[in-house]
Design a protein around this motif. Structure first.
Motif, PDB file in Angstrom:
ATOM      1  N   LEU A 144     -97.788-120.355 -87.508  1.00 23.26           N
ATOM      2  CA  LEU A 144     -98.906-119.454 -87.225  1.00 23.26           C
ATOM      3  C   LEU A 144     -98.889-118.985 -85.776  1.00 23.26           C
ATOM      4  CD1 LEU A 144    -101.372-118.066 -88.336  1.00 23.26           C
ATOM      5  CD2 LEU A 144    -102.727-120.113 -87.835  1.00 23.26           C
ATOM      6  N   LEU A 145     -98.603-119.886 -84.844  1.00 21.10           N
ATOM      7  CA  LEU A 145     -98.510-119.482 -83.441  1.00 21.10           C
ATOM      8  C   LEU A 145     -97.375-118.484 -83.230  1.00 21.10           C
ATOM      9  CD1 LEU A 145     -99.128-122.803 -81.450  1.00 21.10           C
ATOM     10  CD2 LEU A 145    -100.538-120.741 -81.410  1.00 21.10           C
ATOM     11  N   LEU A 146     -96.250-118.741 -83.871  1.00 14.08           N
ATOM     12  CA  LEU A 146     -95.120-117.813 -83.766  1.00 14.08           C
ATOM     13  C   LEU A 146     -95.504-116.441 -84.316  1.00 14.08           C
ATOM     14  CD1 LEU A 146     -92.129-117.264 -83.152  1.00 14.08           C
ATOM     15  CD2 LEU A 146     -91.582-118.169 -85.426  1.00 14.08           C
ATOM     16  N   PHE A 147     -96.209-116.433 -85.440  1.00 13.17           N
ATOM     17  CA  PHE A 147     -96.630-115.178 -86.056  1.00 13.17           C
ATOM     18  C   PHE A 147     -97.612-114.425 -85.161  1.00 13.17           C
ATOM     19  CE2 PHE A 147     -99.680-112.850 -88.716  1.00 13.17           C
ATOM     20  CZ  PHE A 147     -98.822-111.963 -89.356  1.00 13.17           C
ATOM     21  N   ILE A 148     -98.584-115.151 -84.570  1.00 12.91           N
ATOM     22  CA  ILE A 148     -99.589-114.531 -83.704  1.00 12.91           C
ATOM     23  C   ILE A 148     -98.937-113.894 -82.486  1.00 12.91           C
ATOM     24  CG2 ILE A 148    -101.542-115.017 -82.167  1.00 12.91           C
ATOM     25  CD1 ILE A 148    -102.404-117.162 -84.197  1.00 12.91           C
ATOM     26  N   VAL A 149     -98.024-114.638 -81.854  1.00 13.44           N
ATOM     27  CA  VAL A 149     -97.355-114.109 -80.663  1.00 13.44           C
ATOM     28  C   VAL A 149     -96.495-112.904 -81.016  1.00 13.44           C
ATOM     29  CG1 VAL A 149     -95.733-114.628 -78.813  1.00 13.44           C
ATOM     30  CG2 VAL A 149     -97.385-116.359 -79.524  1.00 13.44           C
ATOM     31  N   ALA A 150     -95.774-112.991 -82.133  1.00 17.36           N
ATOM     32  CA  ALA A 150     -94.923-111.871 -82.552  1.00 17.36           C
ATOM     33  C   ALA A 150     -95.770-110.638 -82.877  1.00 17.36           C
ATOM     34  CB  ALA A 150     -94.094-112.275 -83.767  1.00 17.36           C
ATOM     35  N   ALA A 151     -96.890-110.849 -83.552  1.00 18.45           N
ATOM     36  CA  ALA A 151     -97.775-109.727 -83.886  1.00 18.45           C
ATOM     37  C   ALA A 151     -98.363-109.108 -82.626  1.00 18.45           C
ATOM     38  CB  ALA A 151     -98.890-110.203 -84.820  1.00 18.45           C
ATOM     39  N   GLY A 152     -98.691-109.956 -81.654  1.00 17.93           N
ATOM     40  CA  GLY A 152     -99.214-109.443 -80.392  1.00 17.93           C
ATOM     41  C   GLY A 152     -98.187-108.628 -79.637  1.00 17.93           C
ATOM     42  N   MET A 153     -96.948-109.090 -79.635  1.00 19.90           N
ATOM     43  CA  MET A 153     -95.889-108.347 -78.967  1.00 19.90           C
ATOM     44  C   MET A 153     -95.630-107.009 -79.666  1.00 19.90           C
ATOM     45  SD  MET A 153     -94.861-109.865 -76.288  1.00 19.90           S
ATOM     46  CE  MET A 153     -93.362-108.932 -76.033  1.00 19.90           C
ATOM     47  N   TYR A 154     -95.661-107.029 -80.988  1.00 20.24           N
ATOM     48  CA  TYR A 154     -95.465-105.783 -81.737  1.00 20.24           C
ATOM     49  C   TYR A 154     -96.579-104.790 -81.424  1.00 20.24           C
ATOM     50  CZ  TYR A 154     -94.702-102.601 -85.637  1.00 20.24           C
ATOM     51  OH  TYR A 154     -94.466-101.479 -86.397  1.00 20.24           O
ATOM     52  N   SER A 155     -97.813-105.273 -81.378  1.00 22.06           N
ATOM     53  CA  SER A 155     -98.949-104.402 -81.085  1.00 22.06           C
ATOM     54  C   SER A 155     -98.833-103.796 -79.696  1.00 22.06           C
ATOM     55  CB  SER A 155    -100.259-105.194 -81.202  1.00 22.06           C
ATOM     56  OG  SER A 155    -100.439-105.705 -82.505  1.00 22.06           O
ATOM     57  N   THR A 156     -98.447-104.640 -78.726  1.00 23.98           N
ATOM     58  CA  THR A 156     -98.374-104.188 -77.333  1.00 23.98           C
ATOM     59  C   THR A 156     -97.244-103.195 -77.097  1.00 23.98           C
ATOM     60  OG1 THR A 156     -99.322-106.265 -76.547  1.00 23.98           O
ATOM     61  CG2 THR A 156     -98.107-104.954 -74.939  1.00 23.98           C
ATOM     62  N   LEU A 157     -96.079-103.495 -77.642  1.00 21.46           N
ATOM     63  CA  LEU A 157     -94.907-102.679 -77.329  1.00 21.46           C
ATOM     64  C   LEU A 157     -94.637-101.561 -78.336  1.00 21.46           C
ATOM     65  CD1 LEU A 157     -92.473-105.512 -76.176  1.00 21.46           C
ATOM     66  CD2 LEU A 157     -94.005-104.108 -74.783  1.00 21.46           C
ATOM     67  N   VAL A 158     -94.815-101.839 -79.608  1.00 20.15           N
ATOM     68  CA  VAL A 158     -94.471-100.860 -80.642  1.00 20.15           C
ATOM     69  C   VAL A 158     -95.653 -99.973 -81.001  1.00 20.15           C
ATOM     70  CG1 VAL A 158     -93.590-100.525 -82.976  1.00 20.15           C
ATOM     71  CG2 VAL A 158     -92.709-102.399 -81.570  1.00 20.15           C
ATOM     72  N   THR A 159     -96.764-100.589 -81.384  1.00 17.24           N
ATOM     73  CA  THR A 159     -97.928 -99.803 -81.806  1.00 17.24           C
ATOM     74  C   THR A 159     -98.440 -98.918 -80.679  1.00 17.24           C
ATOM     75  OG1 THR A 159     -98.568-101.553 -83.348  1.00 17.24           O
ATOM     76  CG2 THR A 159    -100.231 -99.905 -82.805  1.00 17.24           C
ATOM     77  N   ASN A 160     -98.513 -99.469 -79.464  1.00 18.62           N
ATOM     78  CA  ASN A 160     -98.977 -98.659 -78.328  1.00 18.62           C
ATOM     79  C   ASN A 160     -98.049 -97.479 -78.049  1.00 18.62           C
ATOM     80  OD1 ASN A 160    -101.399 -99.915 -77.652  1.00 18.62           O
ATOM     81  ND2 ASN A 160    -100.376-101.480 -76.440  1.00 18.62           N
ATOM     82  N   ALA A 161     -96.746 -97.667 -78.327  1.00 18.61           N
ATOM     83  CA  ALA A 161     -95.793 -96.574 -78.118  1.00 18.61           C
ATOM     84  C   ALA A 161     -95.907 -95.517 -79.216  1.00 18.61           C
ATOM     85  CB  ALA A 161     -94.373 -97.123 -78.065  1.00 18.61           C
ATOM     86  N   LEU A 162     -96.145 -95.959 -80.446  1.00 21.07           N
ATOM     87  CA  LEU A 162     -96.256 -95.033 -81.571  1.00 21.07           C
ATOM     88  C   LEU A 162     -97.607 -94.332 -81.612  1.00 21.07           C
ATOM     89  CD1 LEU A 162     -94.579 -97.176 -84.402  1.00 21.07           C
ATOM     90  CD2 LEU A 162     -93.572 -95.286 -83.107  1.00 21.07           C
TER      91      LEU A 162
END
Length: 230
Positions: free
Chosen positions: A133-151
């Motif tokens: 769960l911690l791995l998933f939360i951190v990965a989702a946060g990184m995706y939101s910060t780097l990918v979603t914000n860019a898209l």
């Protein structure tokens, strides 16, 4: 207003916080002897040391960034000279760097727990769940910060998620603020709330047992025992 929005952004957060508080009180009163991280260092030390160091060095600045981004209104930031450009640099580049450090640490720790037989045998089901769960939360946060914000560069979570978050403390959350929030942010938030509900029943309780008293404690002196002839 949809029932699902009311459930996710009004009812669910308060359920998680209630379980977090009551669960900690209950466990402290009934299970103090297991209030520990149950270290597996004696089984394997090298990967644990590297992964734990990266995770802890990364997660502290990440948490501080979340507190600043969610808890401090955008207008307050701008009043002290932190405009949108400066905030974006800090959130994406500095936050991203510490996020990668946290993610790398979690990947190593999770890989260690699942692939090393001796470590896996010492792990409980809750240990496995927390790692994943911690791995998933951190990965989702990184995706939101780097990918979603860019898209979706026009999306500003400080005008929606941050406002909703602060409203939780005055018991007046507006679920409508979360309607147009990108899915990756919603997943990151709900997973983060869920781990708060699991917290009291896992090894995460060791966070509250940081031995701060060691800082001011006097040194323990050891002297070699000399055997004298009689």
């Amino acid at each position: 207003m949809r029932m699902i929005d009311q459930l996710l952004w009004v009812i669910f957060p308060y359920i998680c916080v209630s379980v977090f508080v009551v669960g900690h009180i209950y466990r402290y009163r009934t299970d103090q002897f297991h209030w520990t991280a149950k270290s597996s260092e004696f089984v394997e030390k090298k990967r644990l040391k590297a992964g734990s160091l990266m995770f802890h060095m990364g997660i502290i600045p990440v948490i501080a960034g979340h507190v600043a981004g969610l808890g401090i209104p955008q207008s307050w930031m701008e009043a002290i000279g932190v405009n949108e450009h400066l905030y974006h640099i800090g959130a994406v580049y500095i936050g991203g760097a510490f996020g990668f450090l946290t993610l790398a640490g979690m990947v190593l720790l999770t890989f260690r727990r699942f692939t090393m037989k001796n470590v896996r045998q010492l792990s409980s089901a809750s240990d496995m769940i927390v790692n994943v769960l911690l791995l998933f939360i951190v990965a989702a946060g990184m995706y939101s910060t780097l990918v979603t914000n860019a898209l979706q560069p026009d999306f500003n979570y400080r005008e929606s998620v941050s406002v909703w978050f602060r409203q939780l403390f005055i018991l007046r959350p507006d679920p409508g603020l979360m309607t147009d929030v990108p899915l990756s942010f919603k997943i990151h938030i709900t997973a983060g709330l869920f781990i708060f509900a699991l917290w009291p029943f896992t090894r995460l309780v060791h966070v509250w047992s940081v031995p701060l008293n060691y800082i001011g404690r006097r040194y323990i002196l050891y002297r070699k025992h000399r055997k004298y002839d009689m």
